[in-house]
Design a protein around this motif. Structure first.
Motif, PDB file in Angstrom:
ATOM      1  N   LYS A 154       8.876  69.367  -1.687  1.00 12.85           N
ATOM      2  CA  LYS A 154       8.229  70.675  -1.601  1.00 12.85           C
ATOM      3  C   LYS A 154       6.914  70.680  -2.377  1.00 12.85           C
ATOM      4  CE  LYS A 154      12.173  73.820  -0.941  1.00 12.85           C
ATOM      5  NZ  LYS A 154      12.933  74.939  -1.562  1.00 12.85           N
ATOM      6  N   GLU A 155       6.925  70.056  -3.537  1.00 16.20           N
ATOM      7  CA  GLU A 155       5.717  70.009  -4.359  1.00 16.20           C
ATOM      8  C   GLU A 155       4.608  69.234  -3.654  1.00 16.20           C
ATOM      9  OE1 GLU A 155       4.355  68.244  -8.716  1.00 16.20           O
ATOM     10  OE2 GLU A 155       6.453  68.808  -8.384  1.00 16.20           O
ATOM     11  N   LEU A 156       4.985  68.141  -2.982  1.00 15.61           N
ATOM     12  CA  LEU A 156       4.012  67.334  -2.250  1.00 15.61           C
ATOM     13  C   LEU A 156       3.540  68.008  -0.971  1.00 15.61           C
ATOM     14  CD1 LEU A 156       5.655  63.778  -2.494  1.00 15.61           C
ATOM     15  CD2 LEU A 156       3.559  64.513  -3.625  1.00 15.61           C
ATOM     16  N   GLY A 157       4.373  68.904  -0.440  1.00 15.90           N
ATOM     17  CA  GLY A 157       4.066  69.500   0.854  1.00 15.90           C
ATOM     18  C   GLY A 157       4.291  68.545   1.992  1.00 15.90           C
ATOM     19  N   GLU A 158       5.145  67.541   1.751  1.00 23.30           N
ATOM     20  CA  GLU A 158       5.416  66.512   2.747  1.00 23.30           C
ATOM     21  C   GLU A 158       6.716  65.801   2.381  1.00 23.30           C
ATOM     22  OE1 GLU A 158       2.651  63.075   4.543  1.00 23.30           O
ATOM     23  OE2 GLU A 158       3.419  62.575   2.541  1.00 23.30           O
ATOM     24  N   GLY A 159       7.486  65.455   3.392  1.00 22.55           N
ATOM     25  CA  GLY A 159       8.718  64.704   3.156  1.00 22.55           C
ATOM     26  C   GLY A 159       9.530  64.639   4.426  1.00 22.55           C
TER      27      GLY A 159
ATOM     28  N   VAL B 206      13.547  74.170   4.694  1.00 22.24           N
ATOM     29  CA  VAL B 206      12.421  73.401   4.129  1.00 22.24           C
ATOM     30  C   VAL B 206      11.243  73.213   5.076  1.00 22.24           C
ATOM     31  CG1 VAL B 206      13.951  72.153   2.557  1.00 22.24           C
ATOM     32  CG2 VAL B 206      13.448  71.176   4.815  1.00 22.24           C
ATOM     33  N   ARG B 207      11.371  73.642   6.323  1.00 23.40           N
ATOM     34  CA  ARG B 207      10.318  73.357   7.309  1.00 23.40           C
ATOM     35  C   ARG B 207       8.986  73.980   6.931  1.00 23.40           C
ATOM     36  NH1 ARG B 207      12.344  76.364  12.751  1.00 23.40           N
ATOM     37  NH2 ARG B 207      10.616  75.128  13.566  1.00 23.40           N
ATOM     38  N   ASP B 208       9.007  75.171   6.329  1.00 22.83           N
ATOM     39  CA  ASP B 208       7.751  75.839   5.981  1.00 22.83           C
ATOM     40  C   ASP B 208       7.052  75.201   4.785  1.00 22.83           C
ATOM     41  OD1 ASP B 208       8.042  77.614   8.073  1.00 22.83           O
ATOM     42  OD2 ASP B 208       9.016  79.150   6.847  1.00 22.83           O
TER      43      ASP B 208
ATOM     44  N   GLY C 279       6.580  71.892   4.868  1.00 22.78           N
ATOM     45  CA  GLY C 279       6.094  70.633   5.425  1.00 22.78           C
ATOM     46  C   GLY C 279       7.109  69.516   5.361  1.00 22.78           C
ATOM     47  N   VAL C 280       8.369  69.857   5.129  1.00 22.48           N
ATOM     48  CA  VAL C 280       9.432  68.862   4.995  1.00 22.48           C
ATOM     49  C   VAL C 280      10.287  68.852   6.270  1.00 22.48           C
ATOM     50  CG1 VAL C 280      11.436  68.113   3.653  1.00 22.48           C
ATOM     51  CG2 VAL C 280       9.465  69.168   2.497  1.00 22.48           C
ATOM     52  N   LYS C 281      10.528  67.666   6.795  1.00 25.42           N
ATOM     53  CA  LYS C 281      11.307  67.512   8.016  1.00 25.42           C
ATOM     54  C   LYS C 281      12.731  67.050   7.700  1.00 25.42           C
ATOM     55  CE  LYS C 281       7.282  65.959  10.706  1.00 25.42           C
ATOM     56  NZ  LYS C 281       6.766  64.899  11.620  1.00 25.42           N
ATOM     57  N   VAL C 282      13.655  67.458   8.546  1.00 21.59           N
ATOM     58  CA  VAL C 282      15.038  66.973   8.477  1.00 21.59           C
ATOM     59  C   VAL C 282      15.442  66.561   9.891  1.00 21.59           C
ATOM     60  CG1 VAL C 282      17.436  67.493   7.900  1.00 21.59           C
ATOM     61  CG2 VAL C 282      15.575  68.541   6.573  1.00 21.59           C
ATOM     62  N   THR C 283      15.814  65.308  10.050  1.00 17.45           N
ATOM     63  CA  THR C 283      16.214  64.780  11.350  1.00 17.45           C
ATOM     64  C   THR C 283      17.624  64.242  11.282  1.00 17.45           C
ATOM     65  OG1 THR C 283      13.934  64.168  11.913  1.00 17.45           O
ATOM     66  CG2 THR C 283      15.697  63.070  13.139  1.00 17.45           C
ATOM     67  N   CYS C 284      18.444  64.630  12.240  1.00 22.23           N
ATOM     68  CA  CYS C 284      19.823  64.136  12.311  1.00 22.23           C
ATOM     69  C   CYS C 284      19.933  63.214  13.517  1.00 22.23           C
ATOM     70  CB  CYS C 284      20.793  65.313  12.438  1.00 22.23           C
ATOM     71  SG  CYS C 284      22.517  64.875  12.112  1.00 22.23           S
ATOM     72  N   ILE C 285      20.444  62.014  13.290  1.00 19.92           N
ATOM     73  CA  ILE C 285      20.566  61.014  14.345  1.00 19.92           C
ATOM     74  C   ILE C 285      22.039  60.775  14.644  1.00 19.92           C
ATOM     75  CG2 ILE C 285      20.045  58.634  15.030  1.00 19.92           C
ATOM     76  CD1 ILE C 285      17.574  58.766  13.289  1.00 19.92           C
ATOM     77  N   TYR C 286      22.357  60.737  15.938  1.00 20.47           N
ATOM     78  CA  TYR C 286      23.743  60.608  16.390  1.00 20.47           C
ATOM     79  C   TYR C 286      23.900  59.318  17.201  1.00 20.47           C
ATOM     80  CZ  TYR C 286      23.329  65.638  15.489  1.00 20.47           C
ATOM     81  OH  TYR C 286      23.067  66.864  14.925  1.00 20.47           O
TER      82      TYR C 286
ATOM     83  N   ASN D 251       3.199  67.976  12.412  1.00 19.59           N
ATOM     84  CA  ASN D 251       3.706  69.218  12.998  1.00 19.59           C
ATOM     85  C   ASN D 251       4.673  68.970  14.154  1.00 19.59           C
ATOM     86  OD1 ASN D 251       3.607  72.125  12.861  1.00 19.59           O
ATOM     87  ND2 ASN D 251       2.537  72.116  14.826  1.00 19.59           N
ATOM     88  N   TYR D 252       5.099  67.715  14.325  1.00 18.24           N
ATOM     89  CA  TYR D 252       6.024  67.343  15.394  1.00 18.24           C
ATOM     90  C   TYR D 252       7.351  66.963  14.753  1.00 18.24           C
ATOM     91  CZ  TYR D 252       7.621  65.148  19.759  1.00 18.24           C
ATOM     92  OH  TYR D 252       8.307  64.821  20.897  1.00 18.24           O
ATOM     93  N   HIS D 253       8.390  67.699  15.079  1.00 14.26           N
ATOM     94  CA  HIS D 253       9.647  67.598  14.345  1.00 14.26           C
ATOM     95  C   HIS D 253      10.812  67.204  15.262  1.00 14.26           C
ATOM     96  CE1 HIS D 253      12.736  69.823  11.546  1.00 14.26           C
ATOM     97  NE2 HIS D 253      12.851  68.512  11.496  1.00 14.26           N
ATOM     98  N   HIS D 254      11.370  66.040  15.041  1.00 14.36           N
ATOM     99  CA  HIS D 254      12.594  65.632  15.724  1.00 14.36           C
ATOM    100  C   HIS D 254      13.780  66.231  14.941  1.00 14.36           C
ATOM    101  CE1 HIS D 254       9.664  62.461  16.667  1.00 14.36           C
ATOM    102  NE2 HIS D 254      10.350  62.214  17.767  1.00 14.36           N
ATOM    103  N   ILE D 255      14.532  67.100  15.552  1.00 12.87           N
ATOM    104  CA  ILE D 255      15.664  67.723  14.870  1.00 12.87           C
ATOM    105  C   ILE D 255      16.946  66.942  15.136  1.00 12.87           C
ATOM    106  CG2 ILE D 255      17.076  69.810  14.702  1.00 12.87           C
ATOM    107  CD1 ILE D 255      14.517  71.376  15.466  1.00 12.87           C
TER     108      ILE D 255
END
Length: 234
Positions: A121-126, A164-166, A168-175, A215-219
């Motif tokens: 969050k502090e970095l604005g990226e992750g 966390v999306r706002d 700049g942090v992404k969370v992706t779940c892979i199945y 700005n492209y997010h794989h959920i």
């Protein structure tokens, strides 16, 4: 994300998907902290192994502190890969096996993720990558405990990305479907074979998600072997 010089933490790095992911990250120029109970057979100037059992918060906290102390930066990427499954009818699964699956597959993600979020969050990226399973989207006979943990991973991932999306942090779940790993060593009904996906295939999917536009997010990403029973003969 440009992976050059970024700090990635990968759990469960001794072999399989974890090790393949570490190797792919190193190829992209990232610095990698590998957390696991057993060190992989890997020597690289940008790879650092820290002993960690994700079942225990104290062990995760120690690995995190050592990572920050040795590498001196925020964590940019977390790959929650450590996990295990025990097969058996629900009434036959031992309490120890049930607890071990949930402590590793669910609690472990909580312990690891909560520590990296403030820095991201502090970095604005992750980017946080959670490795679930097709067991996280359906039920599988004699895998009720494992399916329960992987459904939990899906729920955690879906809730967290909205938190966390706002920032700049992404969370992706892979199945993933079946992968050629030691996951099946203790599952007598399944034998690892060449028709399963390779660990490096999953790693390539992780790299694709990580390197996408900010700005492209794989959920959710579900991946399966094309021909799990081999090519059909005419």
């Amino acid at each position: 994300m440009n992976l050059e010089g970024k700090l990635a933490v990968v759990t469960g790095v001794s072999k399989g998907i974890g090790l393949a992911t570490v190797q792919s990250l190193l190829d992209k120029g990232a610095k990698v902290a590998g957390w696991g109970r057993t060190a992989p057979e890997l020597q690289h100037d940008s790879f650092h192994f820290f002993e960690c059992d994700v079942r225990y918060n104290e062990s995760v906290q120690r690995a995190f502190d050592q990572t920050i102390s040795h590498l001196g930066t925020h964590v940019n990427i977390l790959v929650n890969n450590a996990g295990l499954g025990v097969a058996g009818l629900l009434e036959d699964i031992s309490l120890d096996d049930w607890h071990t699956m949930f402590e590793t597959n669910v609690n472990g993600i909580f312990y690891c993720t909560r520590l990296v979020i403030p820095g991201m969050k502090e970095l604005g990226e992750g980017h946080i990558i959670n490795i679930s399973s097709i067991a996280g989207t359906t039920g599988i006979e004699q895998m009720a405990g494992y399916c329960g943990t992987k459904h939990a991973v899906r729920g955690i991932s879906h809730s967290l990305y909205k938190e966390v999306r706002d920032y700049g942090v992404k969370v992706t779940c892979i199945y993933p479907g079946s992968v050629q790993t030691n996951f099946f060593d203790n599952i007598e009904s399944v034998t690892v074979n060449e028709n399963m996906m390779r660990p490096e295939d999953i790693a390539s999917t992780i790299m694709h998600a990580l390197e996408s536009h900010p700005n492209y997010h794989h959920i959710d990403i579900e991946v399966r072997p094309l021909m799990p029973k081999g090519k059909r003969q005419k």
